[in-house]
Design a protein around this motif. Structure first.
Motif, PDB file in Angstrom:
ATOM      1  N   LEU A   1    -104.328  21.001  77.144  1.00  0.00           N
ATOM      2  CA  LEU A   1    -104.313  20.874  78.464  1.00  0.00           C
ATOM      3  C   LEU A   1    -102.723  20.535  78.812  1.00  0.00           C
ATOM      4  CD1 LEU A   1    -105.196  18.964  80.991  1.00  0.00           C
ATOM      5  CD2 LEU A   1    -103.873  17.087  80.323  1.00  0.00           C
ATOM      6  N   PRO A   2    -101.458  20.231  78.314  1.00  0.00           N
ATOM      7  CA  PRO A   2    -100.270  20.193  78.474  1.00  0.00           C
ATOM      8  C   PRO A   2    -100.246  21.798  78.881  1.00  0.00           C
ATOM      9  CG  PRO A   2    -100.295  19.610  76.699  1.00  0.00           C
ATOM     10  CD  PRO A   2    -101.367  19.864  77.046  1.00  0.00           C
ATOM     11  N   GLY A   3    -100.527  22.873  78.079  1.00  0.00           N
ATOM     12  CA  GLY A   3     -99.975  24.229  78.872  1.00  0.00           C
ATOM     13  C   GLY A   3    -100.849  24.826  79.893  1.00  0.00           C
ATOM     14  N   THR A   4    -101.778  24.326  79.090  1.00  0.00           N
ATOM     15  CA  THR A   4    -103.132  24.519  81.081  1.00  0.00           C
ATOM     16  C   THR A   4    -101.634  24.039  81.771  1.00  0.00           C
ATOM     17  OG1 THR A   4    -104.978  24.644  79.606  1.00  0.00           O
ATOM     18  CG2 THR A   4    -105.290  23.984  82.443  1.00  0.00           C
ATOM     19  N   ILE A   5    -101.553  22.944  82.248  1.00  0.00           N
ATOM     20  CA  ILE A   5    -100.795  22.782  83.481  1.00  0.00           C
ATOM     21  C   ILE A   5     -99.821  23.275  84.027  1.00  0.00           C
ATOM     22  CG2 ILE A   5     -99.387  20.417  84.631  1.00  0.00           C
ATOM     23  CD1 ILE A   5    -102.423  18.720  83.007  1.00  0.00           C
ATOM     24  N   VAL A   6     -98.511  23.420  82.492  1.00  0.00           N
ATOM     25  CA  VAL A   6     -97.806  24.594  82.618  1.00  0.00           C
ATOM     26  C   VAL A   6     -98.298  25.212  83.624  1.00  0.00           C
ATOM     27  CG1 VAL A   6     -96.304  26.064  81.561  1.00  0.00           C
ATOM     28  CG2 VAL A   6     -96.144  23.850  80.899  1.00  0.00           C
ATOM     29  N   SER A   7     -99.343  26.573  82.814  1.00  0.00           N
ATOM     30  CA  SER A   7     -99.374  27.506  83.133  1.00  0.00           C
ATOM     31  C   SER A   7    -100.248  27.108  85.107  1.00  0.00           C
ATOM     32  CB  SER A   7    -100.874  28.312  82.646  1.00  0.00           C
ATOM     33  OG  SER A   7    -101.339  29.249  83.770  1.00  0.00           O
ATOM     34  N   LEU A   8    -100.599  26.426  85.076  1.00  0.00           N
ATOM     35  CA  LEU A   8    -100.840  26.160  87.180  1.00  0.00           C
ATOM     36  C   LEU A   8     -99.547  25.964  87.851  1.00  0.00           C
ATOM     37  CD1 LEU A   8    -104.441  24.520  86.402  1.00  0.00           C
ATOM     38  CD2 LEU A   8    -103.511  26.088  86.872  1.00  0.00           C
ATOM     39  N   LEU A   9     -98.869  24.887  87.307  1.00  0.00           N
ATOM     40  CA  LEU A   9     -97.523  24.869  88.160  1.00  0.00           C
ATOM     41  C   LEU A   9     -97.074  26.107  88.380  1.00  0.00           C
ATOM     42  CD1 LEU A   9     -96.320  21.409  86.721  1.00  0.00           C
ATOM     43  CD2 LEU A   9     -97.482  21.887  88.800  1.00  0.00           C
ATOM     44  N   ALA A  10     -97.181  26.959  87.731  1.00  0.00           N
ATOM     45  CA  ALA A  10     -96.291  28.417  87.312  1.00  0.00           C
ATOM     46  C   ALA A  10     -95.017  27.819  88.185  1.00  0.00           C
ATOM     47  CB  ALA A  10     -97.233  29.008  88.635  1.00  0.00           C
ATOM     48  N   GLY A  11     -94.305  27.014  87.629  1.00  0.00           N
ATOM     49  CA  GLY A  11     -93.136  27.117  87.690  1.00  0.00           C
ATOM     50  C   GLY A  11     -92.412  25.937  88.845  1.00  0.00           C
ATOM     51  N   GLU A  12     -93.541  25.712  89.977  1.00  0.00           N
ATOM     52  CA  GLU A  12     -93.039  24.649  90.891  1.00  0.00           C
ATOM     53  C   GLU A  12     -92.965  23.212  90.709  1.00  0.00           C
ATOM     54  OE1 GLU A  12     -96.550  25.315  94.034  1.00  0.00           O
ATOM     55  OE2 GLU A  12     -97.645  24.659  91.784  1.00  0.00           O
ATOM     56  N   ARG A  13     -91.867  22.479  91.452  1.00  0.00           N
ATOM     57  CA  ARG A  13     -91.390  21.717  91.565  1.00  0.00           C
ATOM     58  C   ARG A  13     -92.643  20.309  91.299  1.00  0.00           C
ATOM     59  NH1 ARG A  13     -87.694  18.653  95.244  1.00  0.00           N
ATOM     60  NH2 ARG A  13     -87.242  16.244  93.969  1.00  0.00           N
ATOM     61  N   ALA A  14     -93.325  19.837  90.579  1.00  0.00           N
ATOM     62  CA  ALA A  14     -94.193  18.740  90.371  1.00  0.00           C
ATOM     63  C   ALA A  14     -93.016  17.357  90.478  1.00  0.00           C
ATOM     64  CB  ALA A  14     -95.181  18.730  89.210  1.00  0.00           C
ATOM     65  N   ILE A  15     -94.792  16.459  90.736  1.00  0.00           N
ATOM     66  CA  ILE A  15     -94.515  14.813  91.221  1.00  0.00           C
ATOM     67  C   ILE A  15     -96.053  13.975  90.210  1.00  0.00           C
ATOM     68  CG2 ILE A  15     -95.371  14.761  93.835  1.00  0.00           C
ATOM     69  CD1 ILE A  15     -92.623  12.176  94.049  1.00  0.00           C
ATOM     70  N   LEU A  16     -95.213  13.043  89.974  1.00  0.00           N
ATOM     71  CA  LEU A  16     -96.050  12.511  89.041  1.00  0.00           C
ATOM     72  C   LEU A  16     -97.016  11.171  89.485  1.00  0.00           C
ATOM     73  CD1 LEU A  16     -95.126  14.273  85.287  1.00  0.00           C
ATOM     74  CD2 LEU A  16     -96.382  15.229  87.657  1.00  0.00           C
ATOM     75  N   PRO A  17     -97.552  10.614  89.050  1.00  0.00           N
ATOM     76  CA  PRO A  17     -97.830   9.446  89.962  1.00  0.00           C
ATOM     77  C   PRO A  17     -97.726   8.205  88.090  1.00  0.00           C
ATOM     78  CG  PRO A  17     -99.955  10.142  89.125  1.00  0.00           C
ATOM     79  CD  PRO A  17     -99.059  11.633  88.795  1.00  0.00           C
ATOM     80  N   PRO A  18     -96.739   7.791  88.879  1.00  0.00           N
ATOM     81  CA  PRO A  18     -97.137   6.621  87.174  1.00  0.00           C
ATOM     82  C   PRO A  18     -98.273   6.624  86.521  1.00  0.00           C
ATOM     83  CG  PRO A  18     -95.774   5.438  89.096  1.00  0.00           C
ATOM     84  CD  PRO A  18     -97.143   6.846  89.510  1.00  0.00           C
TER      85      PRO A  18
END
Length: 220
Positions: free
Chosen positions: A61-78
């Protein structure tokens, strides 16, 4: 009647504390199909709404999310599990204004339930899902759905949302990326929410055959 309208009516009944005429609530009937088939149906219907569907295990999962973000700046919920997003290109939501949220390219969330018969993800904005603005303003939404959260029908999904409704939390139903049509039926995406929606199905090892099916469909 649309799924959204049905959920709205049922939500009002919950808030009013109403009961069925018999005075006794009847649980929704269990799905007649094996759960693996429901997960596949959910993935197929979600893809028809132009969402991108990905299957992975917890370790992947972590690698999949990193791949999908492709360098985008992301915001995460608490409340989002820390191991889900290990990239440094993210910020935890601390009540940023709508203008500040527009500076983020993506948001990563979990969900409350996923409905196979409609290909819909429902957020009740509890832990790991964030406030509504968080999932409406960034242009890219990555939503992680655990296979155990997939149910067959809308009534089964509503049955799992009672606590959120009684607590007064809003419900957001997502069926594909945000899209609308003008009077000439020209489709426009991103008017009311993210233009890009990635659904990441978090699968157990017993569902690896389904993961392979997804990979084959992407390659075809």
């Amino acid at each position: 009647m649309s799924g959204e309208a049905k959920l709205d009516i049922l939500s009002r009944i919950y808030r009013a504390g109403a009961k069925p005429p018999s005075g006794r609530a009847h649980p929704p009937a269990a799905a007649a199909h094996p759960h693996a088939e429901l997960v596949e149906q959910f993935a197929a219907y979600t893809a028809e709404y132009r969402a991108r569907v990905h299957g992975c295990t917890e370790a992947e999962l972590p690698g999949t999310i990193v791949s999908l973000l492709a360098g985008e700046r992301a915001i995460l919920p608490p409340g989002l599990p820390q191991m889900w997003v290990q990239s440094g290109l993210h910020t935890l939501d601390s009540g940023q204004s709508h203008h500040e949220l527009s500076a983020f390219g993506a948001v990563v969330t979990g969900c409350a339930v996923a409905i196979a018969e409609t290909g819909t993800v429902v957020l009740d904005h509890g832990a790991g899902q964030g406030r509504r603005a968080l999932t409406l303003i960034p242009d890219h939404h990555i939503c992680v759905v655990c296979e155990s959260q997939v149910v067959g029908s809308l009534p089964q999904g509503v049955a799992q949302l009672g606590a959120a409704v009684r607590a007064g939390r809003p419900l957001t139903m997502i069926s594909g990326p945000s899209a609308t049509s003008d009077i000439e039926l020209s489709r426009v995406e991103g008017v009311h929410g993210p233009r890009r929606l990635d659904i990441v199905l978090l699968l157990s090892t017993g569902q690896l055959a389904f993961k392979l099916l997804l990979a084959l469909e992407k390659g075809s």
